[in-house]
Motif scaffolding. Sequence first.
Motif, short mmCIF file in Angstrom:
data_model
loop_
_atom_site.label_atom_id
_atom_site.label_comp_id
_atom_site.label_asym_id
_atom_site.label_seq_id
_atom_site.Cartn_x
_atom_site.Cartn_y
_atom_site.Cartn_z
N GLU A 139 66.53 91.87 -43.61
CA GLU A 139 66.53 92.36 -42.21
C GLU A 139 65.08 91.49 -41.54
N LYS A 140 65.41 91.29 -39.92
CA LYS A 140 64.41 90.93 -39.21
C LYS A 140 64.21 91.91 -38.34
N THR A 141 62.98 92.04 -38.01
CA THR A 141 62.62 93.43 -37.11
C THR A 141 61.42 92.55 -36.12
N GLU A 142 61.65 92.68 -34.73
CA GLU A 142 60.79 92.28 -33.66
C GLU A 142 60.44 93.11 -33.01
N VAL A 143 58.74 93.12 -32.98
CA VAL A 143 57.99 94.10 -32.40
C VAL A 143 56.92 93.49 -31.14
N LYS A 144 56.85 94.20 -30.11
CA LYS A 144 55.72 93.61 -29.41
C LYS A 144 54.32 94.27 -29.72
N ARG A 147 52.89 83.39 -25.80
CA ARG A 147 54.30 83.10 -25.86
C ARG A 147 54.65 81.98 -24.94
N TRP A 148 55.75 81.29 -25.54
CA TRP A 148 56.37 79.99 -25.01
C TRP A 148 57.31 80.61 -23.93
N HIS A 159 55.96 89.82 -34.99
CA HIS A 159 55.11 90.44 -33.87
C HIS A 159 54.78 89.55 -32.52
N LYS A 160 55.08 89.92 -31.54
CA LYS A 160 54.79 88.95 -30.39
C LYS A 160 53.71 89.73 -29.50
N PHE A 161 52.70 88.96 -29.56
CA PHE A 161 51.37 89.47 -28.67
C PHE A 161 51.61 89.45 -27.08
N VAL A 162 51.34 90.40 -26.39
CA VAL A 162 51.36 90.52 -25.01
C VAL A 162 50.23 91.48 -24.49
N CYS A 163 49.64 90.60 -23.52
CA CYS A 163 48.36 91.17 -22.82
C CYS A 163 49.03 92.19 -21.64
N ARG A 164 48.73 93.47 -21.62
CA ARG A 164 49.41 94.38 -20.69
C ARG A 164 48.67 94.04 -19.45
N GLY A 165 49.65 94.28 -18.31
CA GLY A 165 49.02 94.06 -16.80
C GLY A 165 48.57 92.69 -16.46
N THR A 166 49.29 91.73 -17.18
CA THR A 166 48.91 90.51 -16.83
C THR A 166 50.29 89.32 -16.77
N VAL A 167 49.95 88.31 -16.44
CA VAL A 167 51.35 87.38 -16.34
C VAL A 167 52.07 87.31 -17.54
N GLU A 168 51.54 87.71 -18.72
CA GLU A 168 51.82 87.59 -20.02
C GLU A 168 53.21 88.60 -20.15
N LYS A 223 55.03 89.33 -17.57
CA LYS A 223 56.10 88.57 -16.85
C LYS A 223 56.72 87.49 -17.48
N ILE A 224 55.85 86.87 -18.35
CA ILE A 224 56.63 85.94 -19.25
C ILE A 224 57.45 86.26 -20.15
N ASP A 225 57.22 87.86 -20.65
CA ASP A 225 57.95 88.38 -21.41
C ASP A 225 59.53 88.79 -20.88
N GLU A 226 59.29 89.12 -19.49
CA GLU A 226 60.54 89.39 -18.75
C GLU A 226 61.53 88.27 -18.47
N LEU A 227 60.74 86.98 -18.52
CA LEU A 227 61.23 85.83 -18.29
C LEU A 227 62.20 85.41 -19.39
N ILE A 228 61.49 85.52 -20.74
CA ILE A 228 61.99 85.14 -21.72
C ILE A 228 63.14 85.80 -22.16
#
Length: 368
Positions: free
Chosen positions: A119-124, A285-286, A311-320, A322-327
């Motif tokens: 299995e593959k599990t993706e988490v923020k 994030r790319w 594990h996908k690193f995301v800084c809360r409250g930043t453009v990251e 928004k990038i996550d939403e774009l992805i």
Amino acid sequence: GSLLRIPWLGKTSWQLAVLDEAQAIKNHAAKQTRAAKQIVAQARIALTGTPIENRLGDLWSIFDFINPGLLGSAKEFTSYTRRLADRPGNPYGPLRDLVRPYILRRLKTDKSVIADLPEKTEVKAFCHLSRKQAALYQQAVKELGAEIAGAEGIRRKGLVLAFLMRFKQICNHPSQWLGDGVWAEGDSGKWARLRELCEVIAAKQEKALVFTQFREVTAPLASFLGGVFGRPGLVLHGETEVKKRRELVRRFQEDESVPFFVLSLKAGGSGLNLTAASHVIHFDRWWNPAVENQATDRAFRIGQTKNVLVHKFVCRGTVEEKIDELIASKRQLSTDLLEGGAELNLTELQDAELLRVVGLDLNAAMRE
């Protein structure tokens, strides 16, 4: 690249031409794309896990190789897909119906294709900003607002792209943007989150791949992780000699004392077999999911015997965020076509909307 280095390949008549990693010809104007399309063959097959990386034009270029003319010219195809995007409901249905007879799609998650793949599990992995990061980020937003006020055209686009890069660098570590060489652990929320995560991985005696899009971050990351794991790992980026890469892969796969591998996304994101890892960490994030998925698949591939945690690193409250939403929106674009989303181009947003997207939500960013 081989076609450009070995000219006789393009001058020989073949019964069958098979193009692996066919996303490499997504840019129809590139030299290697033109060389591939000049191959003389009775039949052509394109193999790719990512037929759409950025935009639907990627798919057109691949089809222009395997079945020239089916989707018209590049200009005609662009016009056609723009009209489709305005349709309600299932906008890309007609295009999907057109290409479906020529696509044989297989997913690793389909147990009828691979019955024994784990299995593959993706988490923020959400990260906070340090006070230093928050101050630098807010200053950058202020400067962006001032500089784009009177900018137009290509100059404005260049400014937006430069500031988006700056925001991402600040989110990684202040030293990446400042260039001061300090790289103090307490200055970055991502550094703190990485320690927290990798201490658990080290305690379980498991291995990790750490991807970053920035070559200049690979060495500081490797140095930091060496302290967390208590022993050194490996580093691969675009300046790593090709002849050394095979030895690095062999060491990671076979040497149990090597706990981690830091890779730049573009250099190490495809073509490598790194199934010794059971953790994949996307430190930054790319812009599109296809590139990230290619990197994840260094570990999640045939031959893997362990479950893989991504594990996908995301800084809360930043453009990251928004990038996550774009992805997510780009993933939906690919899904809409292949399974039946418009792209968000940040450089084309109006000033007020752009500043809203990149603006800092201080409460979210500072919350641990």
